[in-house]
Design a protein around this motif. Structure first.
Motif, PDB file in Angstrom:
ATOM      1  N   LYS A  12     -16.635  48.838 -14.904  1.00 11.54           N
ATOM      2  CA  LYS A  12     -17.751  49.273 -15.756  1.00 11.54           C
ATOM      3  C   LYS A  12     -19.038  48.492 -15.505  1.00 11.54           C
ATOM      4  N   THR A  13     -18.918  47.314 -14.879  1.00  7.11           N
ATOM      5  CA  THR A  13     -20.098  46.488 -14.610  1.00  7.11           C
ATOM      6  C   THR A  13     -20.067  46.036 -13.152  1.00  7.11           C
ATOM      7  N   LEU A  14     -21.200  46.207 -12.497  1.00  7.28           N
ATOM      8  CA  LEU A  14     -21.369  45.800 -11.102  1.00  7.28           C
ATOM      9  C   LEU A  14     -22.468  44.751 -11.066  1.00  7.28           C
ATOM     10  N   PHE A  15     -22.107  43.530 -10.706  1.00  5.23           N
ATOM     11  CA  PHE A  15     -23.081  42.450 -10.553  1.00  5.23           C
ATOM     12  C   PHE A  15     -23.467  42.356  -9.083  1.00  5.23           C
ATOM     13  N   VAL A  16     -24.773  42.287  -8.821  1.00  2.00           N
ATOM     14  CA  VAL A  16     -25.274  42.238  -7.450  1.00  2.00           C
ATOM     15  C   VAL A  16     -26.232  41.065  -7.314  1.00  2.00           C
ATOM     16  N   LYS A  17     -26.081  40.338  -6.233  1.00  2.00           N
ATOM     17  CA  LYS A  17     -26.984  39.220  -5.918  1.00  2.00           C
ATOM     18  C   LYS A  17     -27.760  39.601  -4.667  1.00  2.00           C
ATOM     19  N   TRP A  18     -29.086  39.732  -4.798  1.00  2.00           N
ATOM     20  CA  TRP A  18     -29.930  39.972  -3.626  1.00  2.00           C
ATOM     21  C   TRP A  18     -30.398  38.622  -3.119  1.00  2.00           C
ATOM     22  N   GLN A  19     -30.258  38.401  -1.819  1.00  2.00           N
ATOM     23  CA  GLN A  19     -30.564  37.118  -1.193  1.00  2.00           C
ATOM     24  C   GLN A  19     -31.454  37.369   0.009  1.00  2.00           C
ATOM     25  N   GLY A  20     -32.506  36.614   0.145  1.00  2.00           N
ATOM     26  CA  GLY A  20     -33.351  36.736   1.328  1.00  2.00           C
ATOM     27  C   GLY A  20     -34.399  37.831   1.207  1.00  2.00           C
ATOM     28  N   SER A  21     -34.855  38.288   2.354  1.00  2.00           N
ATOM     29  CA  SER A  21     -35.969  39.230   2.439  1.00  2.00           C
ATOM     30  C   SER A  21     -35.620  40.609   1.909  1.00  2.00           C
ATOM     31  N   LEU A  22     -36.514  41.163   1.121  1.00  2.00           N
ATOM     32  CA  LEU A  22     -36.339  42.536   0.647  1.00  2.00           C
ATOM     33  C   LEU A  22     -36.582  43.548   1.763  1.00  2.00           C
ATOM     34  N   LEU A  23     -37.104  43.082   2.891  1.00  2.00           N
ATOM     35  CA  LEU A  23     -37.313  43.971   4.035  1.00  2.00           C
ATOM     36  C   LEU A  23     -36.100  44.007   4.967  1.00  2.00           C
ATOM     37  N   ASP A  24     -35.089  43.207   4.681  1.00  2.00           N
ATOM     38  CA  ASP A  24     -33.893  43.167   5.510  1.00  2.00           C
ATOM     39  C   ASP A  24     -33.139  44.494   5.354  1.00  2.00           C
ATOM     40  N   THR A  25     -32.982  45.234   6.430  1.00  2.00           N
ATOM     41  CA  THR A  25     -32.332  46.544   6.356  1.00  2.00           C
ATOM     42  C   THR A  25     -30.870  46.435   5.943  1.00  2.00           C
ATOM     43  N   ARG A  26     -30.293  45.251   6.078  1.00  2.00           N
ATOM     44  CA  ARG A  26     -28.901  45.065   5.649  1.00  2.00           C
ATOM     45  C   ARG A  26     -28.754  45.186   4.131  1.00  2.00           C
ATOM     46  N   LEU A  27     -29.871  45.058   3.401  1.00  2.00           N
ATOM     47  CA  LEU A  27     -29.840  45.235   1.955  1.00  2.00           C
ATOM     48  C   LEU A  27     -29.441  46.671   1.611  1.00  2.00           C
ATOM     49  N   LEU A  28     -29.928  47.620   2.390  1.00  2.00           N
ATOM     50  CA  LEU A  28     -29.523  49.021   2.203  1.00  2.00           C
ATOM     51  C   LEU A  28     -28.049  49.198   2.531  1.00  2.00           C
ATOM     52  N   ASP A  29     -27.573  48.519   3.572  1.00  2.00           N
ATOM     53  CA  ASP A  29     -26.157  48.584   3.940  1.00  2.00           C
ATOM     54  C   ASP A  29     -25.278  48.043   2.808  1.00  2.00           C
ATOM     55  N   LEU A  30     -25.721  46.938   2.190  1.00  2.00           N
ATOM     56  CA  LEU A  30     -24.974  46.351   1.082  1.00  2.00           C
ATOM     57  C   LEU A  30     -24.901  47.333  -0.082  1.00  2.00           C
ATOM     58  N   THR A  31     -25.999  48.015  -0.352  1.00  2.00           N
ATOM     59  CA  THR A  31     -26.027  48.989  -1.444  1.00  2.00           C
ATOM     60  C   THR A  31     -25.042  50.115  -1.184  1.00  2.00           C
ATOM     61  N   LEU A  64     -42.959  46.839   2.347  1.00  2.00           N
ATOM     62  CA  LEU A  64     -42.185  46.618   1.137  1.00  2.00           C
ATOM     63  C   LEU A  64     -42.104  47.899   0.306  1.00  2.00           C
ATOM     64  N   VAL A  65     -43.197  48.630   0.210  1.00  2.00           N
ATOM     65  CA  VAL A  65     -43.199  49.908  -0.504  1.00  2.00           C
ATOM     66  C   VAL A  65     -42.219  50.875   0.162  1.00  2.00           C
ATOM     67  N   ARG A  66     -42.225  50.904   1.492  1.00  2.00           N
ATOM     68  CA  ARG A  66     -41.271  51.763   2.215  1.00  2.00           C
ATOM     69  C   ARG A  66     -39.831  51.345   1.918  1.00  2.00           C
ATOM     70  N   ALA A  67     -39.585  50.033   1.892  1.00  2.00           N
ATOM     71  CA  ALA A  67     -38.233  49.525   1.626  1.00  2.00           C
ATOM     72  C   ALA A  67     -37.775  49.906   0.220  1.00  2.00           C
ATOM     73  N   ILE A  68     -38.666  49.807  -0.754  1.00  2.00           N
ATOM     74  CA  ILE A  68     -38.331  50.186  -2.130  1.00  2.00           C
ATOM     75  C   ILE A  68     -38.035  51.680  -2.207  1.00  2.00           C
ATOM     76  N   ASN A  69     -38.827  52.486  -1.526  1.00  2.00           N
ATOM     77  CA  ASN A  69     -38.593  53.932  -1.497  1.00  2.00           C
ATOM     78  C   ASN A  69     -37.260  54.250  -0.820  1.00  2.00           C
ATOM     79  N   GLN A  70     -36.942  53.549   0.264  1.00  2.00           N
ATOM     80  CA  GLN A  70     -35.667  53.766   0.942  1.00  2.00           C
ATOM     81  C   GLN A  70     -34.498  53.410   0.025  1.00  2.00           C
TER      82      GLN A  70
END
Length: 153
Positions: A12-31, A64-70
């Motif tokens: 019921k609860t998903l805790f997520v820790k974002w680490q490093g650059s918000l432009l890192d494309t691996r952040l999308l992979d983690l999601t 960064l805007v593109r990354a947020i949109n992605q």
């Protein structure tokens, strides 16, 4: 890895820790990866800790805007498979808060309620955890991020 996650409360609860650059494309992979976890329940709450995330220089604003949109597009695709009731985002400073606010607007179009916090202590009003328990969860996620970083090095 630009972050890690932990599932609690029987999915019921998903805790997520974002680490490093918000432009890192691996952040999308983690999601994408975390939403393929079969332990998640429909109607779950996602808690995102951005205290270790890095906002790039102002010159990187278009990227960064593109990354947020992605990221919002990834969530749109994910919502076809699992429902997110709400997202709670810890955005500790003004710059991160502004970026999270843009993300909140994009998620509102997908009918996801996003609530922003400046510190994790206030999350206890929305979750069945005390502030101390929440900090313990975030510390364990930070330690996991550090272990992942060391493995990659």
């Amino acid at each position: 890895m630009p972050g890690t996650y932990k599932i609690t409360d029987n999915g019921k609860t998903l805790f997520v820790k974002w680490q490093g650059s918000l432009l890192d494309t691996r952040l999308l992979d983690l999601t994408t990866e975390r939403y393929q976890d079969t332990r998640l329940c429909n109607g779950m709450t996602e808690v995102i800790d951005t205290r270790s995330a890095i906002i790039e220089r102002p010159a990187d604003k278009p990227a960064l805007v593109r990354a947020i949109n992605q990221m919002a597009m990834v969530y749109q695709e994910i919502r076809k498979h699992i429902k997110i009731a709400r997202m709670l985002i810890v955005a500790p400073d003004q710059v991160m808060f502004e970026q999270a606010s843009e993300f909140r607007l994009l998620m509102a179009r997908q009918s996801v309620d996003v609530i922003l916090f400046s510190s994790p202590q206030s999350l206890s009003y929305f979750l069945p955890y005390s502030p101390v328990e929440l900090e313990d969860i975030f510390v364990s996620l930070s330690m996991e991020c550090l272990a992942n970083f060391r493995q990659q090095a």
